[in-house]
Design a protein around this motif. Structure first.
Motif, mmCIF file in Angstrom:
data_model
loop_
_atom_site.group_PDB
_atom_site.id
_atom_site.type_symbol
_atom_site.label_atom_id
_atom_site.label_comp_id
_atom_site.label_asym_id
_atom_site.label_seq_id
_atom_site.Cartn_x
_atom_site.Cartn_y
_atom_site.Cartn_z
ATOM 1 N N PRO A 61 -29.796 95.092 6.919
ATOM 2 C CA PRO A 61 -28.687 94.808 7.831
ATOM 3 C C PRO A 61 -27.546 95.798 7.614
ATOM 4 O O PRO A 61 -27.425 96.388 6.549
ATOM 5 C CB PRO A 61 -28.238 93.399 7.452
ATOM 6 N N ALA A 62 -26.730 95.943 8.621
ATOM 7 C CA ALA A 62 -25.596 96.862 8.544
ATOM 8 C C ALA A 62 -24.699 96.485 7.374
ATOM 9 O O ALA A 62 -24.516 95.311 7.071
ATOM 10 C CB ALA A 62 -24.803 96.818 9.837
ATOM 11 N N ALA A 63 -24.184 97.485 6.712
ATOM 12 C CA ALA A 63 -23.292 97.255 5.583
ATOM 13 C C ALA A 63 -21.998 96.607 6.071
ATOM 14 O O ALA A 63 -21.655 96.682 7.245
ATOM 15 C CB ALA A 63 -22.996 98.582 4.897
ATOM 16 N N ALA A 64 -21.319 95.981 5.134
ATOM 17 C CA ALA A 64 -20.039 95.358 5.471
ATOM 18 C C ALA A 64 -19.100 96.412 6.030
ATOM 19 O O ALA A 64 -19.166 97.579 5.675
ATOM 20 C CB ALA A 64 -19.451 94.705 4.231
ATOM 21 N N GLY A 65 -18.226 95.983 6.922
ATOM 22 C CA GLY A 65 -17.284 96.898 7.534
ATOM 23 C C GLY A 65 -16.706 96.285 8.784
ATOM 24 O O GLY A 65 -16.756 95.071 8.968
ATOM 25 N N ASP B 255 -17.029 91.449 1.562
ATOM 26 C CA ASP B 255 -16.919 90.590 0.385
ATOM 27 C C ASP B 255 -16.833 89.106 0.736
ATOM 28 O O ASP B 255 -16.034 88.365 0.168
ATOM 29 C CB ASP B 255 -15.700 90.992 -0.466
ATOM 30 N N GLY B 256 -17.624 88.661 1.698
ATOM 31 C CA GLY B 256 -17.639 87.254 2.081
ATOM 32 C C GLY B 256 -16.482 86.834 2.962
ATOM 33 O O GLY B 256 -16.377 85.677 3.348
ATOM 34 N N GLU B 257 -15.588 87.744 3.294
ATOM 35 C CA GLU B 257 -14.441 87.458 4.157
ATOM 36 C C GLU B 257 -14.720 87.958 5.570
ATOM 37 O O GLU B 257 -15.344 88.998 5.752
ATOM 38 C CB GLU B 257 -13.177 88.139 3.627
ATOM 39 N N THR C 60 -26.160 86.300 9.722
ATOM 40 C CA THR C 60 -25.804 85.423 8.608
ATOM 41 C C THR C 60 -26.958 85.367 7.620
ATOM 42 O O THR C 60 -28.074 85.784 7.927
ATOM 43 C CB THR C 60 -25.471 83.987 9.080
ATOM 44 N N ALA C 61 -26.693 84.819 6.449
ATOM 45 C CA ALA C 61 -27.722 84.694 5.417
ATOM 46 C C ALA C 61 -28.867 83.811 5.888
ATOM 47 O O ALA C 61 -29.994 83.956 5.421
ATOM 48 C CB ALA C 61 -27.101 84.146 4.136
ATOM 49 N N SER C 62 -28.619 82.883 6.837
ATOM 50 C CA SER C 62 -29.671 81.984 7.305
ATOM 51 C C SER C 62 -30.209 82.351 8.693
ATOM 52 O O SER C 62 -30.948 81.586 9.282
ATOM 53 C CB SER C 62 -29.146 80.546 7.315
ATOM 54 N N GLY C 63 -29.825 83.507 9.226
ATOM 55 C CA GLY C 63 -30.322 83.936 10.532
ATOM 56 C C GLY C 63 -29.199 84.157 11.520
ATOM 57 O O GLY C 63 -28.023 84.029 11.188
ATOM 58 N N VAL D 223 -21.655 84.673 6.754
ATOM 59 C CA VAL D 223 -21.736 85.864 7.609
ATOM 60 C C VAL D 223 -21.976 87.108 6.751
ATOM 61 O O VAL D 223 -21.296 87.327 5.754
ATOM 62 C CB VAL D 223 -20.438 86.013 8.438
ATOM 63 N N THR D 224 -22.952 87.911 7.167
ATOM 64 C CA THR D 224 -23.247 89.165 6.483
ATOM 65 C C THR D 224 -22.948 90.386 7.343
ATOM 66 O O THR D 224 -22.922 91.498 6.850
ATOM 67 C CB THR D 224 -24.731 89.214 6.054
ATOM 68 N N GLY D 225 -22.727 90.177 8.645
ATOM 69 C CA GLY D 225 -22.437 91.300 9.531
ATOM 70 C C GLY D 225 -22.344 90.865 10.978
ATOM 71 O O GLY D 225 -22.422 89.678 11.294
#
Length: 139
Positions: free
Chosen positions: A29-33, A54-56, A88-91, A126-128
């Motif tokens: 997945p795309a890196a945080a940003g 960072d989870g924000e 997200t971590a769950s889809g 949320v991851t991206g």
């Protein structure tokens, strides 16, 4: 003959390199940003920036209804907002930003700055961001 053998060996070497697997990073997945978008349509326009790190999560921007009169006053019966497709971590998950609904709230222009994960109905873990687009919600 030697030239043909060298060319064949070179072609085989290039073919072998082409068959090497790609790194796992290209499928990750795309890196945080931050993701920024702006759109203008017949019924509305807006700008949005979504930052995940960072989870924000932070969503800032605005939307404007360009046909605020309502269905009986030369406008439309729609509200304008941003649709966000989340990773997200769950889809996948999705949500909308606050809406500009001038025929209901008398606010054709709405600015926003919030964390969507603070809402009990908002996305979690949320991851991206997969996508953003301006949307019209008819009410």
């Amino acid at each position: 003959m030697r030239g043909i053998l060298r060319a064949t060996a070179l072609t085989a070497a290039i073919g072998a390199v082409a068959l090497l697997p790609t790194t796992a990073a290209s499928a990750a997945p795309a890196a945080a940003g931050c993701v920024t978008d702006s759109e203008t349509g017949d019924n509305g326009r807006g700008e949005i920036t979504v930052c995940v790190a960072d989870g924000e999560v932070r969503v800032t921007g605005h939307v404007e209804d360009l046909k605020p009169g309502g269905p009986f006053n030369g406008g439309d019966s729609g509200c304008v907002g941003w649709w966000i497709d989340w990773k997200t971590a769950s889809g996948p998950d999705s949500s909308t930003t606050p809406l500009a609904c001038p025929h209901f709230t008398d606010k054709p222009y709405v600015e926003f700055d919030y964390d969507p994960t603070d809402s009990e109905y908002g996305p979690k873990d949320v991851t991206g961001v997969a996508d953003t687009h301006l949307t019209m919600v008819f009410m």
